[in-house]
Design a protein around this motif. Structure first.
Motif, PDB file in Angstrom:
ATOM      1  N   LYS A 131      -7.376  11.757   7.207  1.00 14.83           N
ATOM      2  CA  LYS A 131      -8.406  12.154   6.474  1.00 14.83           C
ATOM      3  C   LYS A 131      -8.520  11.604   4.716  1.00 14.83           C
ATOM      4  N   VAL A 132      -7.341  11.561   4.504  1.00 17.84           N
ATOM      5  CA  VAL A 132      -7.349  11.041   2.830  1.00 17.84           C
ATOM      6  C   VAL A 132      -7.986   9.550   2.786  1.00 17.84           C
ATOM      7  N   LEU A 133      -7.412   8.471   3.800  1.00 19.67           N
ATOM      8  CA  LEU A 133      -7.636   7.343   3.882  1.00 19.67           C
ATOM      9  C   LEU A 133      -9.306   7.153   4.056  1.00 19.67           C
ATOM     10  N   THR A 134      -9.896   7.950   5.021  1.00 16.48           N
ATOM     11  CA  THR A 134     -11.308   7.980   5.356  1.00 16.48           C
ATOM     12  C   THR A 134     -11.905   8.233   3.905  1.00 16.48           C
ATOM     13  N   LYS A 135     -11.710   9.343   3.277  1.00 15.21           N
ATOM     14  CA  LYS A 135     -12.360   9.772   2.203  1.00 15.21           C
ATOM     15  C   LYS A 135     -12.201   8.680   1.068  1.00 15.21           C
ATOM     16  N   ALA A 136     -11.040   7.991   0.975  1.00 18.60           N
ATOM     17  CA  ALA A 136     -10.974   6.981   0.020  1.00 18.60           C
ATOM     18  C   ALA A 136     -11.924   5.741   0.223  1.00 18.60           C
ATOM     19  N   ILE A 137     -11.980   5.578   1.628  1.00 19.89           N
ATOM     20  CA  ILE A 137     -12.889   4.148   1.803  1.00 19.89           C
ATOM     21  C   ILE A 137     -14.347   4.713   1.513  1.00 19.89           C
ATOM     22  N   ASP A 138     -14.787   6.059   1.986  1.00 18.91           N
ATOM     23  CA  ASP A 138     -16.150   6.623   1.881  1.00 18.91           C
ATOM     24  C   ASP A 138     -16.648   6.510   0.295  1.00 18.91           C
ATOM     25  N   SER A 139     -15.393   6.747  -0.464  1.00 15.10           N
ATOM     26  CA  SER A 139     -15.748   6.881  -2.006  1.00 15.10           C
ATOM     27  C   SER A 139     -16.135   5.653  -2.554  1.00 15.10           C
ATOM     28  N   ASN A 140     -15.835   4.491  -1.882  1.00 13.65           N
ATOM     29  CA  ASN A 140     -15.879   3.303  -2.591  1.00 13.65           C
ATOM     30  C   ASN A 140     -16.952   2.409  -1.908  1.00 13.65           C
ATOM     31  N   PRO A 141     -18.123   2.497  -2.048  1.00 17.99           N
ATOM     32  CA  PRO A 141     -19.354   1.811  -1.338  1.00 17.99           C
ATOM     33  C   PRO A 141     -18.949   0.527  -1.334  1.00 17.99           C
ATOM     34  N   GLU A 142     -18.528  -0.381  -2.108  1.00 20.05           N
ATOM     35  CA  GLU A 142     -18.157  -1.751  -2.217  1.00 20.05           C
ATOM     36  C   GLU A 142     -17.215  -1.981  -0.930  1.00 20.05           C
ATOM     37  N   LEU A 143     -16.066  -1.261  -1.020  1.00 21.72           N
ATOM     38  CA  LEU A 143     -15.106  -1.196  -0.017  1.00 21.72           C
ATOM     39  C   LEU A 143     -15.451  -1.049   1.275  1.00 21.72           C
ATOM     40  N   LEU A 165       0.696  -1.176   0.163  1.00 20.10           N
ATOM     41  CA  LEU A 165       0.016  -0.111  -0.164  1.00 20.10           C
ATOM     42  C   LEU A 165       0.792   1.448   0.027  1.00 20.10           C
ATOM     43  N   ALA A 166       1.897   1.407   1.052  1.00 18.28           N
ATOM     44  CA  ALA A 166       2.843   2.393   0.986  1.00 18.28           C
ATOM     45  C   ALA A 166       3.548   2.463  -0.463  1.00 18.28           C
ATOM     46  N   LYS A 167       4.072   1.365  -1.020  1.00 22.59           N
ATOM     47  CA  LYS A 167       4.671   1.552  -2.393  1.00 22.59           C
ATOM     48  C   LYS A 167       3.870   2.144  -3.319  1.00 22.59           C
ATOM     49  N   SER A 168       2.534   1.881  -3.574  1.00 22.73           N
ATOM     50  CA  SER A 168       1.656   2.345  -4.571  1.00 22.73           C
ATOM     51  C   SER A 168       1.342   3.582  -4.376  1.00 22.73           C
ATOM     52  N   ASN A 169       1.438   3.924  -2.905  1.00 20.80           N
ATOM     53  CA  ASN A 169       0.903   5.525  -2.575  1.00 20.80           C
ATOM     54  C   ASN A 169       2.037   6.034  -1.950  1.00 20.80           C
ATOM     55  N   PRO A 170       3.010   6.424  -2.529  1.00 18.29           N
ATOM     56  CA  PRO A 170       4.350   6.950  -1.492  1.00 18.29           C
ATOM     57  C   PRO A 170       3.865   8.281  -1.066  1.00 18.29           C
ATOM     58  N   GLU A 171       2.746   9.202  -1.509  1.00 14.43           N
ATOM     59  CA  GLU A 171       2.375  10.283  -0.898  1.00 14.43           C
ATOM     60  C   GLU A 171       2.069  10.194   0.618  1.00 14.43           C
ATOM     61  N   LEU A 172       1.624   9.124   0.819  1.00 15.05           N
ATOM     62  CA  LEU A 172       1.194   8.959   2.447  1.00 15.05           C
ATOM     63  C   LEU A 172       2.217   9.112   3.198  1.00 15.05           C
ATOM     64  N   ALA A 173       3.541   8.780   2.821  1.00 17.88           N
ATOM     65  CA  ALA A 173       4.613   8.539   3.833  1.00 17.88           C
ATOM     66  C   ALA A 173       5.121  10.280   4.031  1.00 17.88           C
ATOM     67  N   LYS A 174       4.510  11.120   3.233  1.00 22.88           N
ATOM     68  CA  LYS A 174       5.138  12.366   3.457  1.00 22.88           C
ATOM     69  C   LYS A 174       3.857  13.244   4.194  1.00 22.88           C
ATOM     70  N   MET A 175       2.897  12.592   4.524  1.00 22.42           N
ATOM     71  CA  MET A 175       1.762  13.325   5.515  1.00 22.42           C
ATOM     72  C   MET A 175       1.995  12.933   6.997  1.00 22.42           C
ATOM     73  N   ASP A 176       1.342  13.913   7.757  1.00 22.51           N
ATOM     74  CA  ASP A 176       1.270  13.493   8.874  1.00 22.51           C
ATOM     75  C   ASP A 176       0.045  12.814   9.319  1.00 22.51           C
ATOM     76  N   ALA A 177      -0.145  12.299  10.495  1.00 24.10           N
ATOM     77  CA  ALA A 177      -1.262  11.210  11.023  1.00 24.10           C
ATOM     78  C   ALA A 177      -2.764  11.795  10.520  1.00 24.10           C
ATOM     79  N   ALA A 178      -2.914  12.801  10.861  1.00 27.63           N
ATOM     80  CA  ALA A 178      -4.194  13.728  10.828  1.00 27.63           C
ATOM     81  C   ALA A 178      -4.507  13.867   9.106  1.00 27.63           C
ATOM     82  N   GLN A 179      -3.546  14.161   8.270  1.00 25.54           N
ATOM     83  CA  GLN A 179      -3.718  14.255   6.844  1.00 25.54           C
ATOM     84  C   GLN A 179      -4.028  12.982   6.480  1.00 25.54           C
ATOM     85  N   ALA A 180      -3.118  12.086   6.837  1.00 25.77           N
ATOM     86  CA  ALA A 180      -3.306  10.563   6.094  1.00 25.77           C
ATOM     87  C   ALA A 180      -4.872  10.025   6.447  1.00 25.77           C
TER      88      ALA A 180
END
Length: 218
Positions: A131-143, A114-129
């Protein structure tokens, strides 16, 4: 003249429409879109759940032996562990050591992917990450639906305890993310380029690992 004007207007409209479509098609998917479709996120949760449901109920419910388990993990990673130490790990986690470390390894590998395919995550602090991950999960109803399913643990139905499951898997990965996991990878000949997995926690940071867990539904 009128016909010529109409044809010219239609021609210009087609060019403008084609240009707009071309620009739209060239737009890159956002990080949230990429993560929402990344199978490694679902794989990480599946592997965390597999680890969690295989552990001793006593350990899962109290985790009272975490301090002792951390000391044992340090000895294993420092290559000073005895046969008795390995036996004690097995006693605490409730399964053979090789099986246990293999399940921890599987979770760590999926996080690594997951980290290798999305290297931007490693540059974020916990709060930013988070927020991004929550939005990603919310945008995929099946997931979101698959992650929100009720789990049967030790014969009892529990409504999506995914955050606890994930956080415990992260705790164990942090403990054993050294020679213990690397040795298991070498034994099973799983290639990891540059030894990223062996320093997984150092590369991603404990805060980011926790952010992944806290972004999960429920």
């Amino acid at each position: 003249m009128k016909k010529l004007f109409n044809r010219l207007a239609i021609f210009l409209a087609v060019i403008l429409f084609t240009g707009a479509c071309s620009k739209e098609s060239n737009l890159k998917p956002t990080l949230e879109d990429r993560i929402s479709q990344d199978v490694n996120l679902k794989k990480a949760i599946d592997n965390a759940t597999d680890l969690y449901t295989s552990l001793s109920r006593e350990y899962v419910q109290t985790a009272a032996q975490n301090s002792e388990l951390e000391l044992l993990a340090n000895k294993i990673n420092n290559k000073t562990a005895t046969a008795a130490d390995y036996a004690r790990v097995q006693q605490i986690v409730g399964m053979p050591y090789d099986e246990f470390i293999g399940k921890v390894r599987n979770f760590a590998l999926s996080l690594n992917d997951l980290a290798k395919s999305n290297p931007e995550l490693a540059k974020m602090d916990a709060a930013q990450a988070q927020k991004v991950l929550t939005k990603a999960i919310d945008s995929n109803p099946e997931l979101r639906s698959s992650l929100g399913k009720t789990l049967v643990i030790n014969g009892k139905a529990e409504k999506c305890p995914l955050r606890d499951i994930c956080n415990l898997a992260v705790t164990l990965t942090k403990m054993f993310a050294g020679d213990a996991i690397c040795a298991a990878i070498n034994v099973t000949t799983i290639p990891v380029v540059g030894g990223l997995l062996c320093s997984l926690v150092l590369n991603l940071g404990a805060g980011l690992l926790t952010a992944i867990c806290n972004a999960l539904p429920c």
